[in-house]
Design a protein around this motif. Sequence first.
Motif, PDB file in Angstrom:
ATOM      1  N   ASP A  74      21.868  47.172  18.232  1.00  0.00           N
ATOM      2  CA  ASP A  74      22.609  46.744  18.583  1.00  0.00           C
ATOM      3  C   ASP A  74      23.372  47.646  19.836  1.00  0.00           C
ATOM      4  N   ILE A  75      23.393  48.636  19.731  1.00  0.00           N
ATOM      5  CA  ILE A  75      23.366  49.574  20.951  1.00  0.00           C
ATOM      6  C   ILE A  75      22.272  49.057  21.928  1.00  0.00           C
ATOM      7  N   HIS A  76      21.200  48.383  22.276  1.00  0.00           N
ATOM      8  CA  HIS A  76      21.485  47.113  23.458  1.00  0.00           C
ATOM      9  C   HIS A  76      21.990  45.826  23.824  1.00  0.00           C
ATOM     10  N   GLU A  77      23.023  45.849  22.827  1.00  0.00           N
ATOM     11  CA  GLU A  77      23.560  44.760  23.124  1.00  0.00           C
ATOM     12  C   GLU A  77      24.684  45.378  24.101  1.00  0.00           C
ATOM     13  N   TYR A  78      25.432  46.422  24.194  1.00  0.00           N
ATOM     14  CA  TYR A  78      26.088  47.585  25.189  1.00  0.00           C
ATOM     15  C   TYR A  78      25.387  47.208  26.706  1.00  0.00           C
ATOM     16  N   VAL A  79      23.710  47.177  26.959  1.00  0.00           N
ATOM     17  CA  VAL A  79      24.015  47.329  27.993  1.00  0.00           C
ATOM     18  C   VAL A  79      24.299  46.309  28.938  1.00  0.00           C
ATOM     19  N   LYS A  80      25.245  46.333  30.351  1.00  0.00           N
ATOM     20  CA  LYS A  80      25.430  45.383  31.186  1.00  0.00           C
ATOM     21  C   LYS A  80      24.868  45.201  32.183  1.00  0.00           C
ATOM     22  N   ASN A  81      24.742  43.994  32.413  1.00  0.00           N
ATOM     23  CA  ASN A  81      23.924  43.411  33.348  1.00  0.00           C
ATOM     24  C   ASN A  81      24.506  43.881  35.056  1.00  0.00           C
ATOM     25  N   ASP A  82      25.965  43.686  34.480  1.00  0.00           N
ATOM     26  CA  ASP A  82      26.652  44.406  36.133  1.00  0.00           C
ATOM     27  C   ASP A  82      27.972  44.792  36.172  1.00  0.00           C
ATOM     28  N   ARG A 129      11.128  38.536  16.865  1.00  0.00           N
ATOM     29  CA  ARG A 129      12.335  37.432  16.760  1.00  0.00           C
ATOM     30  C   ARG A 129      13.071  37.533  16.990  1.00  0.00           C
ATOM     31  N   VAL A 130      13.811  39.014  17.070  1.00  0.00           N
ATOM     32  CA  VAL A 130      15.310  38.663  17.195  1.00  0.00           C
ATOM     33  C   VAL A 130      15.570  39.300  18.498  1.00  0.00           C
ATOM     34  N   ASN A 131      14.574  39.880  19.379  1.00  0.00           N
ATOM     35  CA  ASN A 131      14.567  39.556  20.776  1.00  0.00           C
ATOM     36  C   ASN A 131      14.458  38.228  21.264  1.00  0.00           C
ATOM     37  N   GLU A 132      14.006  37.737  20.109  1.00  0.00           N
ATOM     38  CA  GLU A 132      13.727  36.340  21.090  1.00  0.00           C
ATOM     39  C   GLU A 132      14.450  35.347  21.508  1.00  0.00           C
ATOM     40  N   ALA A 133      15.271  35.671  19.658  1.00  0.00           N
ATOM     41  CA  ALA A 133      16.670  35.004  19.932  1.00  0.00           C
ATOM     42  C   ALA A 133      17.698  35.375  20.707  1.00  0.00           C
ATOM     43  N   LYS A 134      17.894  36.342  20.981  1.00  0.00           N
ATOM     44  CA  LYS A 134      19.090  36.890  21.702  1.00  0.00           C
ATOM     45  C   LYS A 134      18.377  36.323  23.192  1.00  0.00           C
ATOM     46  N   MET A 135      17.455  36.442  22.992  1.00  0.00           N
ATOM     47  CA  MET A 135      17.518  35.688  25.134  1.00  0.00           C
ATOM     48  C   MET A 135      17.689  34.406  24.888  1.00  0.00           C
ATOM     49  N   ARG A 136      16.873  33.232  24.128  1.00  0.00           N
ATOM     50  CA  ARG A 136      17.927  32.335  23.815  1.00  0.00           C
ATOM     51  C   ARG A 136      19.438  31.883  23.609  1.00  0.00           C
ATOM     52  N   LEU A 137      19.843  32.394  23.435  1.00  0.00           N
ATOM     53  CA  LEU A 137      20.836  32.695  22.600  1.00  0.00           C
ATOM     54  C   LEU A 137      21.726  32.776  23.821  1.00  0.00           C
ATOM     55  N   TYR A 138      21.412  34.023  24.993  1.00  0.00           N
ATOM     56  CA  TYR A 138      21.533  34.329  26.458  1.00  0.00           C
ATOM     57  C   TYR A 138      21.874  32.620  27.625  1.00  0.00           C
ATOM     58  N   LEU A 139      20.433  33.192  27.357  1.00  0.00           N
ATOM     59  CA  LEU A 139      20.421  31.354  28.120  1.00  0.00           C
ATOM     60  C   LEU A 139      21.314  30.641  28.333  1.00  0.00           C
ATOM     61  N   ALA A 140      21.434  30.191  26.726  1.00  0.00           N
ATOM     62  CA  ALA A 140      21.996  29.264  26.232  1.00  0.00           C
ATOM     63  C   ALA A 140      23.496  29.309  26.667  1.00  0.00           C
ATOM     64  N   GLY A 141      23.943  30.782  26.363  1.00  0.00           N
ATOM     65  CA  GLY A 141      25.537  30.994  26.843  1.00  0.00           C
ATOM     66  C   GLY A 141      25.909  31.099  28.324  1.00  0.00           C
ATOM     67  N   LYS A 142      24.576  31.418  29.378  1.00  0.00           N
ATOM     68  CA  LYS A 142      25.117  31.536  30.332  1.00  0.00           C
ATOM     69  C   LYS A 142      24.515  30.196  31.303  1.00  0.00           C
ATOM     70  N   ASP A 143      23.901  28.887  30.784  1.00  0.00           N
ATOM     71  CA  ASP A 143      23.736  28.217  31.695  1.00  0.00           C
ATOM     72  C   ASP A 143      25.377  27.137  30.920  1.00  0.00           C
ATOM     73  N   ALA A 144      25.770  27.443  30.052  1.00  0.00           N
ATOM     74  CA  ALA A 144      27.096  26.714  28.989  1.00  0.00           C
ATOM     75  C   ALA A 144      26.299  26.072  27.986  1.00  0.00           C
ATOM     76  N   ARG A 145      25.895  26.260  28.319  1.00  0.00           N
ATOM     77  CA  ARG A 145      24.608  24.719  27.264  1.00  0.00           C
ATOM     78  C   ARG A 145      24.727  25.674  25.833  1.00  0.00           C
ATOM     79  N   LEU A 146      25.422  25.636  24.574  1.00  0.00           N
ATOM     80  CA  LEU A 146      25.360  26.593  23.659  1.00  0.00           C
ATOM     81  C   LEU A 146      24.304  24.860  23.341  1.00  0.00           C
ATOM     82  N   PRO A 147      23.442  25.425  22.331  1.00  0.00           N
ATOM     83  CA  PRO A 147      22.950  24.287  21.428  1.00  0.00           C
ATOM     84  C   PRO A 147      23.719  23.793  20.399  1.00  0.00           C
ATOM     85  N   SER A 148      23.090  23.043  19.679  1.00  0.00           N
ATOM     86  CA  SER A 148      24.381  22.579  18.205  1.00  0.00           C
ATOM     87  C   SER A 148      24.429  23.623  17.805  1.00  0.00           C
ATOM     88  N   ALA A 149      25.426  22.512  16.632  1.00  0.00           N
ATOM     89  CA  ALA A 149      25.812  24.353  15.524  1.00  0.00           C
ATOM     90  C   ALA A 149      24.616  24.402  14.765  1.00  0.00           C
TER      91      ALA A 149
END
Length: 278
Positions: A74-82, A129-149
Amino acid sequence: MSKEHTPYVEEVRLIIEQIYKRSTHAYVEYYVDVPSMAENRLALLYLFLKEQGMTTERSVTLCTATGLVQLGLDIHEYVKNDYERTLAAERNRQLTVLAGDYYSARYYALLAEASEIQAIQVLSAAVQRVNEAKMRLYLAGKDARLPSAEEYWDLRNTIDTGLYVAVVEAYADSEEQRRFWTNLMKETAKVESVIGEWEQLKWQEQVPFGFARFLLQKPGTTLAQVMSGIELKAMEMIGLCEQMVRTLHPVETRNMLATMTARYSHRINRLKRVIEEM
């Protein structure tokens, strides 16, 4: 609170105290915001382990270790790229990364001391597995293409409950137990996620990166419709959780979980009353 489930409440409180005791570091806390504990998920995990016949001591050890790993993630979620190019901002960023690693290392030491080798393997694989899911969700949101519900909730559940579900799958004594507790973990996590988004929409008047953002991707959707959809989703999931809880046989477990779902309903009803009075 009834006497029937007071011992469980006290034991869960002890687990939370142990996690904070093992993770507290004055220097880190001075520069870094430590995330809040996923208390309900810890309570569910503890109830599950006790129902499997595990001793209190061992249950506390596994829950404490899982909570430490979750804090690290959870605390790694606070790390900002910018971030601002200042000494304070740079120090905050560096310490946030190190704090997450520190918490994770504490879990390893705890389980190693207790000779819980299987638990180390279970949690280590779950972290991946958690970190892989985070990356997939982050990339989908960054590209403004969130997956299905369905895909969104699959990723969100892996992120929020991946550690706890991994422990359930490893220590459940039957497929029925494994299925029930896994579903309960995921559904209660959904409730917390949706209520949190609803509160953020209302009080901070901003769209969080989550299910609300997914709903807004649909053409012509308004913020009012999103808030209504979030409310309906929350009530639907609370009803499902309440239905699952009623199937439990141990009175202590059923009472504690009923109290938990009642808190969700109270939180929603309080928010609705405030909205109506505005």
